[in-house]
Motif scaffolding. Structure first.
Motif: not given
Length: 451
Positions: A226-238
């Motif tokens: 399964i291909r799942i798309y995840v968008l991270v706009t910041s790691y600190s804070p997550l």
């Protein structure tokens, strides 16, 4: 490519339909980013370029020069240019500086193992078992002797070898005899190192070896992931957004362990499967996550499938937490990850790999529509036009699943009976994308007027 030949006017109208969007009105004099055209660069020639060119109020500038606000850069630019570039406050880039900490296969496992050890020290072995979602993995050649000990303790087990920094199934092979790996190691040790133009030697390529999941869940006798798309706009804070739509990629040939050399059986990468003699490019070998969720629910019931998708959601968050302190956070950066997850016959999800540059090239019209909507929603979440309030939990098909803690889901439930990490699990759940965007933008506009 076929989908690059679509009339630009049609693409532009599709962009208006996909993004729920109005053209920003130009204002005379000095302007904020939200009050003028947004300048973009793009290093790729695929769906993302269509999206950027079609988006109202966005104009393309040359990659060789000129000021920009948004840059969909390649990994080379991040490696060679980023540290020397001055970025103004409004500029946005599609990678974090050391994004490879999560997406290079050996570093991903290194960070996950560290997280598991930390959880065991802090909370005990039971809590650390929540990180039991990746196969036994060793880095070669540096951990060769440790791997050999493990191999000898588990005779007859099938293992899979992968180069750490390649994609599309390149360089991958399965084996179950130690002779296969000793021959490979001997070739690595004694191969002459290539000389670079500056006189230095090219380093020996690193691989990972993983225990192969021999009991994958099969549909129609075929293996899939399964291909799942995840968008991270910041790691600190997550801060993590999960896209509801993705796809299951099927092998073109029925599954069997009788032939471990047949890549059409064991590797689901589209780059591999499309070379099969009977591959149909129009149908492809894909199901949408909505189709997959409906199928699994019909076979196993709502409760088991909800648990499965909840476990996948937790994999996403825990893997990101594993490198949260390592990734160099930067307000200019975001990351769109492509997760590959395999389900075994016991409905247990396994993290196979994470891609920092998931393929944005479409294989057919359905694939193009999915990726066009996905990329438009990435831009909607980033909100360079400043049209949102910043408090939204749903934007298009993106759901906010982590914001310094788990974000409850409004429509697919939220469970916390055991007190362990729980996030929303809307992957594959239905949602009217355009209706959501209309509501989000209208609500944001009304709130801004009130304030």
């Amino acid at each position: 490519m076929l989908w690059r030949t679509i009339d630009n006017d049609l693409i532009r109208r599709d962009s208006l339909r996909y993004s729920g969007y109005k053209m920003p009105r130009p204002i005379a004099g000095k302007q904020k980013l939200s009050e003028r055209n947004i300048r973009f660069r793009c290093s790729l020639q695929n769906t993302i370029l269509d999206v950027l060119r079609a988006r109202p109020g966005w104009i393309e500038v040359s990659n060789e020069g000129g000021a920009w606000d948004f840059y969909w850069a390649d990994v080379w630019w991040m490696k060679e240019i980023f540290d020397r570039a001055y970025l103004e406050d409004q500029m946005r880039l599609n990678h974090f500086r050391n994004h490879y900490e999560l997406t290079r296969k050996n570093l991903m496992v290194k960070n996950l193992k560290r997280l598991r050890r930390q959880m065991e020290r802090d909370s005990g072995k039971t809590e650390a078992q929540r990180c039991d979602f990746f196969p036994s993995t060793y880095e070669l050649p540096s951990e060769y002797h440790i791997f050999v000990d493990e191999f000898r303790r588990n005779p007859g087990t099938i293992w899979i070898m992968k180069p750490i920094a390649k994609s599309q199934g390149k360089g991958i092979f399965l084996f179950k005899k130690l002779k296969d790996i000793t021959d490979w190691k001997r070739g690595v040790e004694y191969q002459p190192q290539l000389q670079q133009p500056d006189g230095t030697s090219q380093p020996i390529e690193t691989y990972v070896v993983q225990r192969y999941i021999e009991n994958p869940y099969l549909i129609g006798g075929r293996k899939f992931d399964i291909r799942i798309y995840v968008l991270v706009t910041s790691y600190s804070p997550l801060k993590v957004w999960l896209y509801r739509s993705g796809f299951a990629r099927f092998a073109n040939t029925r599954y069997s362990l009788d032939s471990i050399d047949d890549n059409y059986i064991h590797l689901t990468n589209v780059a591999i499967q499309k070379t099969a003699p009977d591959y149909d490019p129009e149908k492809g070998c894909k199901w949408s996550t909505q189709q997959l969720r409906k199928y699994l629910t019909a076979k196993h019931g709502q409760s088991k499938v909800s648990t499965l998708f909840q476990q996948m959601s937790n994999i996403l968050v825990l893997s990101l937490q594993s490198c949260q302190r390592v990734i160099i956070n930067d307000k200019h950066c975001f990351e769109l990850y492509g997760y590959d997850i395999l389900i075994d016959s016991n409905l247990k999800p396994w993290l196979i790999e994470i891609n920092a540059s998931p393929s944005l090239t479409a294989s057919n019209q359905d694939d193009y529509d999915l990726k066009f909507g996905l990329l438009n929603d990435v831009l909607n979440v980033l909100d360079l036009e400043n049209r949102l309030t910043g408090k939204e939990k749903k934007i298009g098909l993106f759901d906010l699943i982590w914001d310094e803690g788990p974000v409850p889901s409004d429509d697919c439930g939220f469970e916390n009976a055991s007190g362990s990490l729980v996030t929303s699990f809307n992957l594959g759940c239905a949602n009217d994308r355009m209706e959501n965007l209309r509501t989000v933008y209208q609500t944001a506009e009304a709130l801004k007027k009130l304030s």
